[in-house]
Design a protein around this motif. Structure first.
Motif, PDB file in Angstrom:
ATOM      1  N   TRP A 127       0.833  -1.202   0.000  1.00  0.00           N
ATOM      2  CA  TRP A 127       0.000   0.000   0.000  1.00  0.00           C
ATOM      3  C   TRP A 127       0.871   1.258   0.000  1.00  0.00           C
ATOM      4  O   TRP A 127       0.621   2.199  -0.758  1.00  0.00           O
ATOM      5  N   GLN A 128       1.929   1.254   0.816  1.00  0.00           N
ATOM      6  CA  GLN A 128       2.829   2.402   0.871  1.00  0.00           C
ATOM      7  C   GLN A 128       3.524   2.642  -0.467  1.00  0.00           C
ATOM      8  O   GLN A 128       3.530   3.761  -0.996  1.00  0.00           O
ATOM      9  N   LEU A 129       4.112   1.595  -1.015  1.00  0.00           N
ATOM     10  CA  LEU A 129       4.893   1.737  -2.242  1.00  0.00           C
ATOM     11  C   LEU A 129       4.018   2.100  -3.437  1.00  0.00           C
ATOM     12  O   LEU A 129       4.426   2.879  -4.302  1.00  0.00           O
ATOM     13  N   GLU A 130       2.813   1.535  -3.510  1.00  0.00           N
ATOM     14  CA  GLU A 130       1.926   1.860  -4.621  1.00  0.00           C
ATOM     15  C   GLU A 130       1.477   3.319  -4.558  1.00  0.00           C
ATOM     16  O   GLU A 130       1.365   3.985  -5.588  1.00  0.00           O
ATOM     17  N   ASN A 131       1.221   3.817  -3.350  1.00  0.00           N
ATOM     18  CA  ASN A 131       0.770   5.196  -3.215  1.00  0.00           C
ATOM     19  C   ASN A 131       1.893   6.202  -3.437  1.00  0.00           C
ATOM     20  O   ASN A 131       1.633   7.395  -3.599  1.00  0.00           O
ATOM     21  N   ARG A 132       3.144   5.742  -3.420  1.00  0.00           N
ATOM     22  CA  ARG A 132       4.257   6.633  -3.746  1.00  0.00           C
ATOM     23  C   ARG A 132       4.390   6.864  -5.248  1.00  0.00           C
ATOM     24  O   ARG A 132       4.997   7.824  -5.687  1.00  0.00           O
ATOM     25  N   ARG A 133       3.820   5.962  -6.031  1.00  0.00           N
ATOM     26  CA  ARG A 133       3.936   6.079  -7.482  1.00  0.00           C
ATOM     27  C   ARG A 133       3.047   7.200  -8.010  1.00  0.00           C
ATOM     28  O   ARG A 133       1.916   7.367  -7.575  1.00  0.00           O
ATOM     29  N   GLY A 134       3.577   7.956  -8.941  1.00  0.00           N
ATOM     30  CA  GLY A 134       2.806   9.025  -9.543  1.00  0.00           C
ATOM     31  C   GLY A 134       1.848   8.472 -10.586  1.00  0.00           C
ATOM     32  O   GLY A 134       2.020   7.363 -11.097  1.00  0.00           O
ATOM     33  N   ARG A 192      -2.997   5.857 -15.938  1.00  0.00           N
ATOM     34  CA  ARG A 192      -3.043   4.794 -14.928  1.00  0.00           C
ATOM     35  C   ARG A 192      -2.820   5.404 -13.549  1.00  0.00           C
ATOM     36  O   ARG A 192      -1.836   6.129 -13.333  1.00  0.00           O
ATOM     37  N   ASP A 193      -3.723   5.134 -12.645  1.00  0.00           N
ATOM     38  CA  ASP A 193      -3.631   5.635 -11.278  1.00  0.00           C
ATOM     39  C   ASP A 193      -3.374   4.443 -10.356  1.00  0.00           C
ATOM     40  O   ASP A 193      -4.154   3.496 -10.329  1.00  0.00           O
ATOM     41  N   PHE A 194      -2.278   4.490  -9.593  1.00  0.00           N
ATOM     42  CA  PHE A 194      -1.862   3.346  -8.782  1.00  0.00           C
ATOM     43  C   PHE A 194      -2.298   3.446  -7.320  1.00  0.00           C
ATOM     44  O   PHE A 194      -1.957   2.585  -6.516  1.00  0.00           O
ATOM     45  N   GLU A 195      -3.012   4.496  -6.978  1.00  0.00           N
ATOM     46  CA  GLU A 195      -3.388   4.706  -5.578  1.00  0.00           C
ATOM     47  C   GLU A 195      -4.286   3.584  -5.074  1.00  0.00           C
ATOM     48  O   GLU A 195      -5.222   3.169  -5.750  1.00  0.00           O
ATOM     49  N   GLN A 196      -3.960   3.101  -3.889  1.00  0.00           N
ATOM     50  CA  GLN A 196      -4.741   2.046  -3.252  1.00  0.00           C
ATOM     51  C   GLN A 196      -5.310   2.554  -1.934  1.00  0.00           C
ATOM     52  O   GLN A 196      -4.811   3.526  -1.360  1.00  0.00           O
ATOM     53  N   SER A 197      -6.338   1.894  -1.453  1.00  0.00           N
ATOM     54  CA  SER A 197      -6.903   2.221  -0.144  1.00  0.00           C
ATOM     55  C   SER A 197      -6.655   1.042   0.794  1.00  0.00           C
ATOM     56  O   SER A 197      -6.608  -0.111   0.353  1.00  0.00           O
ATOM     57  N   LEU A 198      -6.452   1.369   2.049  1.00  0.00           N
ATOM     58  CA  LEU A 198      -6.237   0.337   3.060  1.00  0.00           C
ATOM     59  C   LEU A 198      -6.852   0.804   4.364  1.00  0.00           C
ATOM     60  O   LEU A 198      -6.678   1.962   4.773  1.00  0.00           O
TER      61      LEU A 198
END
Length: 205
Positions: free
Chosen positions: A39-46, A95-101
């Protein structure tokens, strides 16, 4: 859970600190830690940018030239990818890589990361005070090897931050920035007493 205080030289300090079992005594689970790190690494991606395709280009839709008799290839309009300024053929899509947790999972992951270091790799110091912010002095006296993460209280001690800025393998952050990924990727976690109070208050609040 009582932990003996140490110094930045790696020697035994005076006194000990009582750690909250609910924060530093949780049994780590690989699946929870994995979910939080992903979750952390995916949300760091632009967000991946998209290219303008034929339907996105702002050009005339009028047919270019006659269908026959021009001696050239047949074309529809100027939006075609074959023309300069035309739309991109099969271009990249947005492409949006943001995830929710869930917040409870994120909090549990941080507790487990701290608990895993409490078993092996946790050092508690009184503070990060130094006489002068000299890199050479810290390099000669620092008693820990490998990758070290140092977490202070409300803000990082300026003298220590200045001295450690050019030392490879030492990273410093305030308690507010404590996260699962950075804790797990370092060999040693050093917390000040102020950092312990802030972290425990973070969960109790």
């Amino acid at each position: 859970m009582k932990v003996k205080l140490q110094t930045l030289e790696g020697k035994a300090g005076k006194g000990d600190v009582e750690l909250n079992e609910a924060v530093f005594g949780v049994e780590p689970r690989a699946d929870i830690l994995h979910r939080v790190v992903v979750w952390q690494l995916e949300n760091r991606r632009g967000t991946a940018r998209a290219a303008q395709e034929r339907s996105d280009v702002n050009r005339t839709g009028k047919k270019y030239g006659k269908q026959k008799g021009g001696g050239v290839a047949r074309h529809g309009d100027r939006k075609a990818p074959i023309f300069i300024g035309g739309g991109k053929a099969h271009g990249p899509r947005r492409r949006d890589f943001e995830q929710s947790l869930n917040k409870k999972i994120r909090a549990l992951g941080l507790k487990m990361a701290l608990s895993s270091k409490a078993k092996d790799g946790l050092v508690i110091v009184d503070n990060l005070d130094m006489k002068a912010g000299k890199t050479k002095a810290l390099a000669e006296s620092f008693g820990f090897e490998g990758k070290v993460l140092v977490i202070d209280g409300e803000s990082v001690n300026e003298t220590f931050a200045q001295a450690s800025a050019n030392l490879h393998g030492i990273n410093v952050m305030p308690a507010q920035g404590a996260n699962v990924y950075d804790i797990l990727k370092h060999d040693t976690l050093i917390l000040t007493k102020a950092a312990v109070e802030k972290l425990e208050a973070r969960f109790n609040g």
